[in-house]
Write a protein that holds these residues in place. Sequence first.
Motif, PDB file in Angstrom:
ATOM      1  N   ALA A   1      43.807  88.085  38.991  1.00  7.75           N
ATOM      2  CA  ALA A   1      43.899  86.952  39.908  1.00  7.75           C
ATOM      3  C   ALA A   1      42.508  86.407  40.249  1.00  7.75           C
ATOM      4  O   ALA A   1      42.324  85.185  40.327  1.00  7.75           O
ATOM      5  CB  ALA A   1      44.639  87.354  41.179  1.00  7.75           C
ATOM      6  N   ALA A   2      41.535  87.289  40.429  1.00  4.63           N
ATOM      7  CA  ALA A   2      40.179  86.837  40.738  1.00  4.63           C
ATOM      8  C   ALA A   2      39.562  86.083  39.565  1.00  4.63           C
ATOM      9  O   ALA A   2      38.903  85.048  39.757  1.00  4.63           O
ATOM     10  CB  ALA A   2      39.306  88.035  41.120  1.00  4.63           C
ATOM     11  N   VAL A   3      39.766  86.588  38.359  1.00  7.22           N
ATOM     12  CA  VAL A   3      39.248  85.892  37.175  1.00  7.22           C
ATOM     13  C   VAL A   3      39.906  84.524  37.041  1.00  7.22           C
ATOM     14  O   VAL A   3      39.233  83.518  36.770  1.00  7.22           O
ATOM     15  CB  VAL A   3      39.448  86.753  35.909  1.00  7.22           C
ATOM     16  CG1 VAL A   3      39.180  85.946  34.655  1.00  7.22           C
ATOM     17  CG2 VAL A   3      38.547  87.979  35.960  1.00  7.22           C
ATOM     18  N   LEU A   4      41.210  84.475  37.212  1.00  2.00           N
ATOM     19  CA  LEU A   4      41.905  83.193  37.110  1.00  2.00           C
ATOM     20  C   LEU A   4      41.413  82.213  38.170  1.00  2.00           C
ATOM     21  O   LEU A   4      41.173  81.036  37.871  1.00  2.00           O
ATOM     22  CB  LEU A   4      43.413  83.369  37.244  1.00  2.00           C
ATOM     23  CG  LEU A   4      44.176  82.055  37.188  1.00  2.00           C
ATOM     24  CD1 LEU A   4      44.396  81.662  35.737  1.00  2.00           C
ATOM     25  CD2 LEU A   4      45.467  82.157  37.914  1.00  2.00           C
ATOM     26  N   PHE A   5      41.244  82.675  39.393  1.00  4.63           N
ATOM     27  CA  PHE A   5      40.730  81.798  40.443  1.00  4.63           C
ATOM     28  C   PHE A   5      39.339  81.294  40.082  1.00  4.63           C
ATOM     29  O   PHE A   5      39.023  80.116  40.267  1.00  4.63           O
ATOM     30  CB  PHE A   5      40.690  82.519  41.794  1.00  4.63           C
ATOM     31  CG  PHE A   5      40.148  81.668  42.894  1.00  4.63           C
ATOM     32  CD1 PHE A   5      40.939  80.719  43.503  1.00  4.63           C
ATOM     33  CD2 PHE A   5      38.828  81.794  43.312  1.00  4.63           C
ATOM     34  CE1 PHE A   5      40.454  79.912  44.515  1.00  4.63           C
ATOM     35  CE2 PHE A   5      38.321  80.991  44.315  1.00  4.63           C
ATOM     36  CZ  PHE A   5      39.134  80.050  44.923  1.00  4.63           C
ATOM     37  N   GLY A   6      38.500  82.173  39.552  1.00  9.68           N
ATOM     38  CA  GLY A   6      37.162  81.765  39.148  1.00  9.68           C
ATOM     39  C   GLY A   6      37.170  80.738  38.038  1.00  9.68           C
ATOM     40  O   GLY A   6      36.371  79.796  38.042  1.00  9.68           O
ATOM     41  N   VAL A   7      38.082  80.894  37.101  1.00  4.76           N
ATOM     42  CA  VAL A   7      38.174  79.943  35.993  1.00  4.76           C
ATOM     43  C   VAL A   7      38.668  78.586  36.485  1.00  4.76           C
ATOM     44  O   VAL A   7      38.148  77.541  36.094  1.00  4.76           O
ATOM     45  CB  VAL A   7      39.094  80.494  34.881  1.00  4.76           C
ATOM     46  CG1 VAL A   7      39.452  79.427  33.875  1.00  4.76           C
ATOM     47  CG2 VAL A   7      38.429  81.679  34.195  1.00  4.76           C
ATOM     48  N   VAL A   8      39.673  78.585  37.346  1.00  2.33           N
ATOM     49  CA  VAL A   8      40.263  77.320  37.801  1.00  2.33           C
ATOM     50  C   VAL A   8      39.398  76.656  38.871  1.00  2.33           C
ATOM     51  O   VAL A   8      39.067  75.468  38.771  1.00  2.33           O
ATOM     52  CB  VAL A   8      41.701  77.544  38.326  1.00  2.33           C
ATOM     53  CG1 VAL A   8      42.257  76.275  38.949  1.00  2.33           C
ATOM     54  CG2 VAL A   8      42.597  78.017  37.196  1.00  2.33           C
ATOM     55  N   ALA A   9      39.011  77.397  39.882  1.00  2.54           N
ATOM     56  CA  ALA A   9      38.287  76.799  41.009  1.00  2.54           C
ATOM     57  C   ALA A   9      36.771  76.888  40.859  1.00  2.54           C
ATOM     58  O   ALA A   9      36.051  76.243  41.615  1.00  2.54           O
ATOM     59  CB  ALA A   9      38.715  77.470  42.309  1.00  2.54           C
ATOM     60  N   GLY A  10      36.304  77.654  39.905  1.00  2.00           N
ATOM     61  CA  GLY A  10      34.862  77.816  39.721  1.00  2.00           C
ATOM     62  C   GLY A  10      34.102  76.522  39.540  1.00  2.00           C
ATOM     63  O   GLY A  10      33.056  76.322  40.183  1.00  2.00           O
ATOM     64  N   PRO A  11      34.569  75.626  38.685  1.00  2.00           N
ATOM     65  CA  PRO A  11      33.833  74.359  38.534  1.00  2.00           C
ATOM     66  C   PRO A  11      33.724  73.582  39.839  1.00  2.00           C
ATOM     67  O   PRO A  11      32.704  72.921  40.085  1.00  2.00           O
ATOM     68  CB  PRO A  11      34.670  73.592  37.506  1.00  2.00           C
ATOM     69  CG  PRO A  11      35.359  74.645  36.712  1.00  2.00           C
ATOM     70  CD  PRO A  11      35.634  75.749  37.691  1.00  2.00           C
ATOM     71  N   ALA A  12      34.734  73.654  40.681  1.00  3.37           N
ATOM     72  CA  ALA A  12      34.673  72.950  41.969  1.00  3.37           C
ATOM     73  C   ALA A  12      33.628  73.572  42.886  1.00  3.37           C
ATOM     74  O   ALA A  12      33.039  72.886  43.723  1.00  3.37           O
ATOM     75  CB  ALA A  12      36.041  72.972  42.646  1.00  3.37           C
TER      76      ALA A  12
END
Length: 95
Positions: free
Chosen positions: A31-42
Motif C-alpha cells: 500500500a505504501a509503494v502504491l501510494f508513493g507511485v500514485v501520489a508521489g508526483p503530486a
Amino acid sequence: MTTYGERRTQAERDAVTVEIGYALVSAVFVAAVLFGVVAGPALLFELPGSVEALLMRGGLVLAPVVFLLRVATVLYRYRPGAGQPSQPGRTNPDS
C-alpha cells in the motif's frame, strides 16, 4: 489442522500468528509503494491544483483498497495443515 471443536497445538497457533503478521506487514508495504507511485508526483513536482488533488485522492483511495486485498489474498491462500506435497514440483499425481 484439527477438526471442529478440537484444540489447536502451540505450533498451529504460532503458524497462524506468523501468517497474520506477514499478511499485515506485506500489505502495509504494498500500500505504501502504491501510494508513493500514485501520489508521489503530486508531492515532488509543482503540478496544477486539479491534477495534484486527483493524484492525492487517487493514492488515498487506492492504498487502503490494495491493503485490504493483500491481507485477504494472503490469508485466503494460507491453508493450515495442508502440508507439503509428497512430490514437490509435480502438479498431477499421474505425472
